[in-house]
Design an enzyme around this catalytic site. Structure first.
Site, PDB file in Angstrom:
ATOM      1  N   HIS A   1       0.803  -1.231   0.000  1.00  0.00           N
ATOM      2  CA  HIS A   1       0.000   0.000   0.000  1.00  0.00           C
ATOM      3  C   HIS A   1       0.833   1.278   0.000  1.00  0.00           C
ATOM      4  O   HIS A   1       0.291   2.374  -0.012  1.00  0.00           O
ATOM      5  CB  HIS A   1      -0.930   0.016   1.220  1.00  0.00           C
TER       6      HIS A   1
HETATM    7  C1  UD1 Z   1      -1.342   5.539   6.609  1.00  0.00           C
HETATM    8  C2  UD1 Z   1       0.045   5.933   7.090  1.00  0.00           C
HETATM    9  C3  UD1 Z   1       1.036   4.824   6.780  1.00  0.00           C
HETATM   10  C4  UD1 Z   1       0.561   3.482   7.292  1.00  0.00           C
HETATM   11  C5  UD1 Z   1      -0.850   3.216   6.796  1.00  0.00           C
HETATM   12  C6  UD1 Z   1      -1.364   1.921   7.372  1.00  0.00           C
HETATM   13  C7  UD1 Z   1       0.475   8.367   6.969  1.00  0.00           C
HETATM   14  C8  UD1 Z   1       1.250   9.411   6.284  1.00  0.00           C
HETATM   15  N1  UD1 Z   1       0.522   7.144   6.431  1.00  0.00           N
HETATM   16  O1  UD1 Z   1      -1.247   5.424   5.202  1.00  0.00           O
HETATM   17  O2  UD1 Z   1       2.261   5.132   7.397  1.00  0.00           O
HETATM   18  O3  UD1 Z   1       1.420   2.459   6.844  1.00  0.00           O
HETATM   19  O4  UD1 Z   1      -1.699   4.298   7.194  1.00  0.00           O
HETATM   20  O5  UD1 Z   1      -2.626   1.618   6.910  1.00  0.00           O
HETATM   21  O6  UD1 Z   1      -0.148   8.625   7.972  1.00  0.00           O
HETATM   22  N2  UD1 Z   1      -8.822   5.147   3.038  1.00  0.00           N
HETATM   23  C9  UD1 Z   1     -10.054   4.550   3.078  1.00  0.00           C
HETATM   24  N3  UD1 Z   1     -10.537   4.153   4.278  1.00  0.00           N
HETATM   25  C10 UD1 Z   1      -9.865   4.333   5.433  1.00  0.00           C
HETATM   26  C11 UD1 Z   1      -8.613   4.960   5.386  1.00  0.00           C
HETATM   27  C12 UD1 Z   1      -8.094   5.355   4.186  1.00  0.00           C
HETATM   28  O7  UD1 Z   1     -10.709   4.355   2.053  1.00  0.00           O
HETATM   29  O8  UD1 Z   1     -10.368   3.941   6.511  1.00  0.00           O
HETATM   30  C13 UD1 Z   1      -8.252   5.525   1.721  1.00  0.00           C
HETATM   31  C14 UD1 Z   1      -8.535   6.928   1.288  1.00  0.00           C
HETATM   32  O9  UD1 Z   1      -8.704   6.939  -0.086  1.00  0.00           O
HETATM   33  C15 UD1 Z   1      -7.245   7.645   1.625  1.00  0.00           C
HETATM   34  C16 UD1 Z   1      -6.212   6.575   1.398  1.00  0.00           C
HETATM   35  O10 UD1 Z   1      -6.849   5.369   1.785  1.00  0.00           O
HETATM   36  O11 UD1 Z   1      -7.059   8.768   0.850  1.00  0.00           O
HETATM   37  C17 UD1 Z   1      -4.948   6.757   2.196  1.00  0.00           C
HETATM   38  O12 UD1 Z   1      -5.246   6.901   3.588  1.00  0.00           O
HETATM   39  P1  UD1 Z   1      -4.250   7.747   4.537  1.00  0.00           P
HETATM   40  O13 UD1 Z   1      -4.716   7.688   5.940  1.00  0.00           O
HETATM   41  O14 UD1 Z   1      -4.035   9.079   3.944  1.00  0.00           O
HETATM   42  O15 UD1 Z   1      -2.886   7.015   4.370  1.00  0.00           O
HETATM   43  P2  UD1 Z   1      -2.547   5.455   4.309  1.00  0.00           P
HETATM   44  O16 UD1 Z   1      -2.099   5.118   2.947  1.00  0.00           O
HETATM   45  O17 UD1 Z   1      -3.658   4.666   4.910  1.00  0.00           O
END
Ligand code: UD1
Length: 363
Positions: free
Chosen positions: A202
């Site tokens: 991811h």
């Molecule tokens: C975040 C952390 C990363 C960690 C990961 C674990 C940061 C910078 N990154 O990355 O270090 O390894 O979490 O999971 O904080 N989304 C959903 N549902 C959710 C959460 C996210 O659909 O419940 C989608 C959204 O499109 C969002 C994308 O995932 O834009 C990324 O989510 P985000 O929290 O920005 O970062 P992660 O890639 O999850």
């Protein structure tokens, strides 16, 4: 009163043992969920399964750019912290919620404890590396999982008395639940028969760019010619990976994010793990499963020096999987020091003693 700020999936297994151990010491505490992760499978299932208390408040910040998400946590948190006036804020890992909470706390003059301090990938293109650098610069209590983190923090000018080598709280969670990891049940749920590799991918570097995605999928398809792959898909990159044909191979099994017990049951039963996650490198080490980390660097070098982890480039993946199938490395690893299931207790005792010394223990 102590406030724990949690936001994203990897925070939850790290925080549960600390909160439990502080409870055992009758510390007064609150849990704030920033809402960075909000899907049931990314959040609620972990609270339920790991016995985390229902958050006292959820800031519901959701997704966004780094600035948007970080700012939303800061805005949501500031008023709450001013009202509650905690003696300490505890933050975990390296996600955006961690850095946002740290900034709010220090600007209000509230001390910060950082669980999982001193990890460095030395790759500033990773958002997590920026978050780690800022949080460790500002934290008052720095809890480290491995000895090399002590030297790293010292080189960055952190006072030795602020650094505490306590082990790994995520390992506490793993050791307290490992009797429940049921390979047969987890594989049966997925209708899986025979050897398999468990994959999680991811990171922005692997899934945000079309070219990287194409190379990754090509490599995974070649791996699947050797061994079937199970891949619970994180929401980041899901559409891009599927759109580019990830599951156009009969031996790649894509599924939704799994709960803690299901996921670790499948890791335990896997021939190999293919990942770009931080925590999964540590969990594979604890379970003695060969881990191939598809990244140029790791902030967790102890999983390579002591554990079962190996860094691989995408174009080396097939060769490395082949090597693991021929010769599993499970006998050549050792458990890193203090990864013994007692880290949460160590942290709680240090926090309670530290707050007592500051004359501000209100529990
Ligand atoms: C975040 C952390 C990363 C960690 C990961 C674990 C940061 C910078 N990154 O990355 O270090 O390894 O979490 O999971 O904080 N989304 C959903 N549902 C959710 C959460 C996210 O659909 O419940 C989608 C959204 O499109 C969002 C994308 O995932 O834009 C990324 O989510 P985000 O929290 O920005 O970062 P992660 O890639 O999850």
């Amino acid at each position: 009163m102590i406030i724990h700020v949690l936001g994203a999936r990897p925070n939850f297994p790290k925080a549960a043992p600390v909160i439990r151990a502080l409870d055992d010491l009758d510390a007064q505490q609150q849990v704030i969920h920033t809402g960075q992760h909000y899907d049931r499978q990314m959040s609620d299932v972990f609270f339920e399964q790991l016995g985390l208390p229902t958050p006292d408040v959820n800031l519901n910040v959701g997704s966004g750019t780094h600035a948007t998400q970080t700012a939303a946590v800061m805005l949501g948190l500031e008023g709450y912290v001013i009202r509650e006036s905690p003696t300490l804020i505890v933050v975990y890992g390296d996600v955006n919620s961690t850095v946002a909470a740290t900034l709010v706390a220090v600007k209000l003059g509230i001390p910060v404890a950082h669980v999982e301090s001193g990890l460095r990938s030395f790759d500033r293109s990773m958002p997590e590396e920026i978050n780690r650098l800022i949080v460790d610069r500002l934290a008052d209590l720095l809890f480290v999982t491995s000895p090399e983190a002590i030297g790293q923090l010292a080189r960055e000018g952190v006072a030795p008395e602020s650094i505490h080598f306590v082990g790994n709280t995520m390992v506490d969670t793993l050791l307290s639940r490992h009797q429940e990891f049921d390979v047969a049940a987890a594989t049966c749920d997925l209708g899986l028969v025979g050897p398999y590799a468990m994959a999680t991918l991811h990171r922005p570097v692997n899934v945000d760019d079309q070219g990287s995605v194409a190379r990754l999928i090509e490599a995974l398809h070649s791996v699947a010619d050797l061994i079937q792959i199970v891949l619970p898909l994180h929401p980041r990159g899901r559409d891009r990976l599927i759109g580019a044909g990830l599951d156009n191979h009969p031996r790649i099994r894509v599924c939704d994010p799994l709960d803690y017990i299901q996921f670790l049951s499948l890791v335990r039963g896997a021939t190999a793990v293919i990942t770009d996650s931080g925590g999964v490198q540590e969990e594979s080490t604890m379970l003695g499963v060969p881990c191939l980390t598809v990244r140029d660097s790791t902030e967790r070098p102890i999983t390579v020096t002591h554990g079962t982890n190996r860094l691989v480039k995408v174009d080396q993946l097939v060769r490395e999987v082949k090597a693991v199938i021929v010769r599993p490395m499970a006998t050549e690893w050792s458990v890193p020091p203090l990864w013994d299931g007692k880290s949460g207790k160590r942290i709680a005792e240090i926090i309670v003693e530290w707050t007592r010394c500051r004359g501000s223990l209100d529990s």
